[in-house]
Motif scaffolding. Structure first.
Motif, PDB file in Angstrom:
ATOM      1  N   ARG A 247      26.077  38.999  -5.640  1.00 56.27           N
ATOM      2  CA  ARG A 247      26.831  39.999  -6.371  1.00 56.27           C
ATOM      3  C   ARG A 247      26.271  41.389  -6.052  1.00 56.27           C
ATOM      4  O   ARG A 247      25.074  41.558  -5.854  1.00 56.27           O
ATOM      5  CB  ARG A 247      26.739  39.720  -7.873  1.00 56.27           C
ATOM      6  CG  ARG A 247      27.486  40.708  -8.746  1.00 56.27           C
ATOM      7  CD  ARG A 247      27.372  40.341 -10.205  1.00 56.27           C
ATOM      8  NE  ARG A 247      28.079  39.102 -10.506  1.00 56.27           N
ATOM      9  CZ  ARG A 247      28.152  38.568 -11.715  1.00 56.27           C
ATOM     10  NH1 ARG A 247      27.526  39.145 -12.739  1.00 56.27           N
ATOM     11  NH2 ARG A 247      28.823  37.446 -11.919  1.00 56.27           N
ATOM     12  N   SER A 248      27.138  42.385  -6.018  1.00 56.34           N
ATOM     13  CA  SER A 248      26.705  43.755  -5.709  1.00 56.34           C
ATOM     14  C   SER A 248      25.645  44.215  -6.702  1.00 56.34           C
ATOM     15  O   SER A 248      25.832  44.133  -7.916  1.00 56.34           O
ATOM     16  CB  SER A 248      27.898  44.717  -5.760  1.00 56.34           C
ATOM     17  OG  SER A 248      28.847  44.403  -4.772  1.00 56.34           O
ATOM     18  N   ALA A 249      24.546  44.728  -6.168  1.00 57.51           N
ATOM     19  CA  ALA A 249      23.502  45.321  -6.998  1.00 57.51           C
ATOM     20  C   ALA A 249      23.644  46.836  -7.046  1.00 57.51           C
ATOM     21  O   ALA A 249      23.166  47.485  -7.977  1.00 57.51           O
ATOM     22  CB  ALA A 249      22.130  44.943  -6.478  1.00 57.51           C
ATOM     23  N   ALA A 250      24.288  47.390  -6.043  1.00 63.27           N
ATOM     24  CA  ALA A 250      24.631  48.807  -6.010  1.00 63.27           C
ATOM     25  C   ALA A 250      25.825  48.965  -5.081  1.00 63.27           C
ATOM     26  O   ALA A 250      25.844  48.391  -3.992  1.00 63.27           O
ATOM     27  CB  ALA A 250      23.465  49.658  -5.528  1.00 63.27           C
TER      28      ALA A 250
ATOM     29  N   TYR B  66      20.502  52.007 -15.752  1.00 63.29           N
ATOM     30  CA  TYR B  66      20.509  51.067 -14.636  1.00 63.29           C
ATOM     31  C   TYR B  66      20.580  49.639 -15.176  1.00 63.29           C
ATOM     32  O   TYR B  66      19.873  49.278 -16.115  1.00 63.29           O
ATOM     33  CB  TYR B  66      19.289  51.257 -13.747  1.00 63.29           C
ATOM     34  CG  TYR B  66      19.393  52.486 -12.879  1.00 63.29           C
ATOM     35  CD1 TYR B  66      20.175  52.486 -11.735  1.00 63.29           C
ATOM     36  CD2 TYR B  66      18.737  53.673 -13.223  1.00 63.29           C
ATOM     37  CE1 TYR B  66      20.290  53.620 -10.942  1.00 63.29           C
ATOM     38  CE2 TYR B  66      18.852  54.817 -12.441  1.00 63.29           C
ATOM     39  CZ  TYR B  66      19.638  54.779 -11.303  1.00 63.29           C
ATOM     40  OH  TYR B  66      19.778  55.902 -10.537  1.00 63.29           O
ATOM     41  N   HIS B  67      21.449  48.856 -14.552  1.00 65.34           N
ATOM     42  CA  HIS B  67      21.702  47.490 -15.014  1.00 65.34           C
ATOM     43  C   HIS B  67      20.562  46.553 -14.604  1.00 65.34           C
ATOM     44  O   HIS B  67      19.896  46.782 -13.591  1.00 65.34           O
ATOM     45  CB  HIS B  67      23.017  46.994 -14.412  1.00 65.34           C
ATOM     46  CG  HIS B  67      23.476  45.678 -14.940  1.00 65.34           C
ATOM     47  ND1 HIS B  67      23.611  45.420 -16.287  1.00 65.34           N
ATOM     48  CD2 HIS B  67      23.840  44.534 -14.303  1.00 65.34           C
ATOM     49  CE1 HIS B  67      24.044  44.190 -16.451  1.00 65.34           C
ATOM     50  NE2 HIS B  67      24.192  43.625 -15.267  1.00 65.34           N
ATOM     51  N   THR B  68      20.352  45.522 -15.392  1.00 68.44           N
ATOM     52  CA  THR B  68      19.353  44.514 -15.037  1.00 68.44           C
ATOM     53  C   THR B  68      19.907  43.122 -15.258  1.00 68.44           C
ATOM     54  O   THR B  68      20.533  42.842 -16.286  1.00 68.44           O
ATOM     55  CB  THR B  68      18.060  44.704 -15.859  1.00 68.44           C
ATOM     56  OG1 THR B  68      17.096  43.706 -15.452  1.00 68.44           O
ATOM     57  CG2 THR B  68      18.308  44.566 -17.352  1.00 68.44           C
ATOM     58  N   ASP B  69      19.740  42.272 -14.281  1.00 64.42           N
ATOM     59  CA  ASP B  69      20.069  40.850 -14.384  1.00 64.42           C
ATOM     60  C   ASP B  69      19.408  40.149 -13.201  1.00 64.42           C
ATOM     61  O   ASP B  69      18.572  40.741 -12.515  1.00 64.42           O
ATOM     62  CB  ASP B  69      21.590  40.610 -14.430  1.00 64.42           C
ATOM     63  CG  ASP B  69      22.319  41.104 -13.183  1.00 64.42           C
ATOM     64  OD1 ASP B  69      21.655  41.443 -12.178  1.00 64.42           O
ATOM     65  OD2 ASP B  69      23.556  41.157 -13.203  1.00 64.42           O
ATOM     66  N   VAL B  70      19.791  38.905 -12.952  1.00 63.42           N
ATOM     67  CA  VAL B  70      19.148  38.161 -11.861  1.00 63.42           C
ATOM     68  C   VAL B  70      19.488  38.732 -10.488  1.00 63.42           C
ATOM     69  O   VAL B  70      18.853  38.386  -9.495  1.00 63.42           O
ATOM     70  CB  VAL B  70      19.554  36.669 -11.906  1.00 63.42           C
ATOM     71  CG1 VAL B  70      19.056  36.020 -13.186  1.00 63.42           C
ATOM     72  CG2 VAL B  70      21.063  36.502 -11.763  1.00 63.42           C
ATOM     73  N   HIS B  71      20.456  39.628 -10.432  1.00 69.73           N
ATOM     74  CA  HIS B  71      20.862  40.199  -9.152  1.00 69.73           C
ATOM     75  C   HIS B  71      20.126  41.492  -8.818  1.00 69.73           C
ATOM     76  O   HIS B  71      20.395  42.099  -7.770  1.00 69.73           O
ATOM     77  CB  HIS B  71      22.373  40.446  -9.147  1.00 69.73           C
ATOM     78  CG  HIS B  71      23.178  39.209  -9.385  1.00 69.73           C
ATOM     79  ND1 HIS B  71      23.383  38.250  -8.425  1.00 69.73           N
ATOM     80  CD2 HIS B  71      23.796  38.753 -10.514  1.00 69.73           C
ATOM     81  CE1 HIS B  71      24.111  37.258  -8.928  1.00 69.73           C
ATOM     82  NE2 HIS B  71      24.368  37.542 -10.186  1.00 69.73           N
ATOM     83  N   GLY B  72      19.208  41.908  -9.691  1.00 67.44           N
ATOM     84  CA  GLY B  72      18.428  43.101  -9.368  1.00 67.44           C
ATOM     85  C   GLY B  72      17.830  43.765 -10.584  1.00 67.44           C
ATOM     86  O   GLY B  72      18.494  43.890 -11.616  1.00 67.44           O
TER      87      GLY B  72
END
Length: 277
Positions: free
Chosen positions: A190-193, A243-249
């Motif tokens: 999934r896109s991280a940025a 800034y978002h945080t999850d398993v993708h970054g």
């Protein structure tokens, strides 16, 4: 997944036939997320298929995308040659990293209304300065830019019973020179940025930051800024908590990638494009 709590499915053919909204109902367009997990609070679906909205409409003012337009339909659009920004459509569609089954079912409106940070239709339509037309539950319509429609991770401005009807893209933005950058932790992740920049006819730079942040963040400069000015603007406008945080970054990695990709876009759009003889 079967939704075994559903007791009724409404199939309106006009806006006047839309049923009165209740908390146990859900709009059904593509349904790729709706049918992906249990929805035990739902007893009724309102199927939008029979409204038969034209998926895509090209006019002298720009492009209108119906909320029910599928990703496959959008990707297959044959754009006029003067739409310099049209490669963004295919690039953002491919940022789904989904199977052909999803492409043929998932809708542009569904992706926007889901309001995930990595929603590529949010990235596309926000960067192209798209405007959402919303049918309000109590009657009437309102319009709001896509960049303001999404307010956070899985949050947006829709009130209960509101329905996203379409997204309108201005012609002038479709004619801009643009640059696209996207990064993920893994080759098919999934896109991280996901950042998109474009140059207006008067040389102004517009930059849209998505995926790395919980909601879209847009920047506008009178011209192409110096590297330091662009970096300073991002650091000032995007607090660390956005800034978002999850398993993708993780947030700090997403921040670093945002700064890096923004500079790449600045460099690309600052360069004089080559003219093919």
């Amino acid at each position: 997944m079967d939704l075994n709590t559903i007791r009724a499915v409404a199939r309106p053919t006009t806006r006047d036939e839309l049923p009165v909204w209740t908390a146990d109902a859900a709009w059904l367009a593509g349904g790729t997320w709706l049918f992906s997990e249990p929805q035990t609070h739902l007893t009724r679906l309102i199927d939008l298929t029979d409204l038969k909205w034209p998926a895509l409409s090209v006019s002298e003012t720009g492009l209108s995308i119906a909320a029910t337009c599928t990703v496959a339909q959008l990707d297959a659009l044959s754009c006029p040659p003067e739409w310099t920004a049209s490669p963004l459509i295919n690039q953002c569609c491919r940022a789904f990293l989904a199977s052909f089954k999803i492409w043929k079912t998932a809708t542009v409106g569904g992706n926007i209304c889901m309001s995930l940070p990595a929603g590529p239709m949010i990235s596309l339509t926000a960067a192209l300065e798209g405007v959402c037309m919303i049918w309000q539950a109590g009657g009437g319509e309102r319009q709001i830019p896509v960049a303001d429609f999404v307010t956070g991770d899985q949050r947006n401005v829709l009130a209960p019973g509101d329905l996203l009807r379409q997204i309108d893209i201005p012609l002038a933005v479709l004619k801009r020179r643009s640059a696209f950058r996207q990064i993920s932790l893994t080759p098919v992740g999934r896109s991280a940025a996901l950042l998109i920049g474009s140059l207006s006819s008067d040389g102004g730079l517009a930059l849209t930051v998505t995926a790395s942040t919980a909601r879209p963040v847009q920047f506008s400069f009178a011209g192409v800024p110096a590297a330091k000015d662009l970096r300073d603007a991002i650091l000032q406008r995007i607090p660390d908590g956005l800034y978002h945080t999850d398993v993708h970054g993780k947030p700090m990695w997403r921040k670093a990638m945002t700064l890096r990709l923004a500079e790449e876009i600045r460099g690309e759009l600052q360069a004089v494009p080559r003219v093919t003889p």
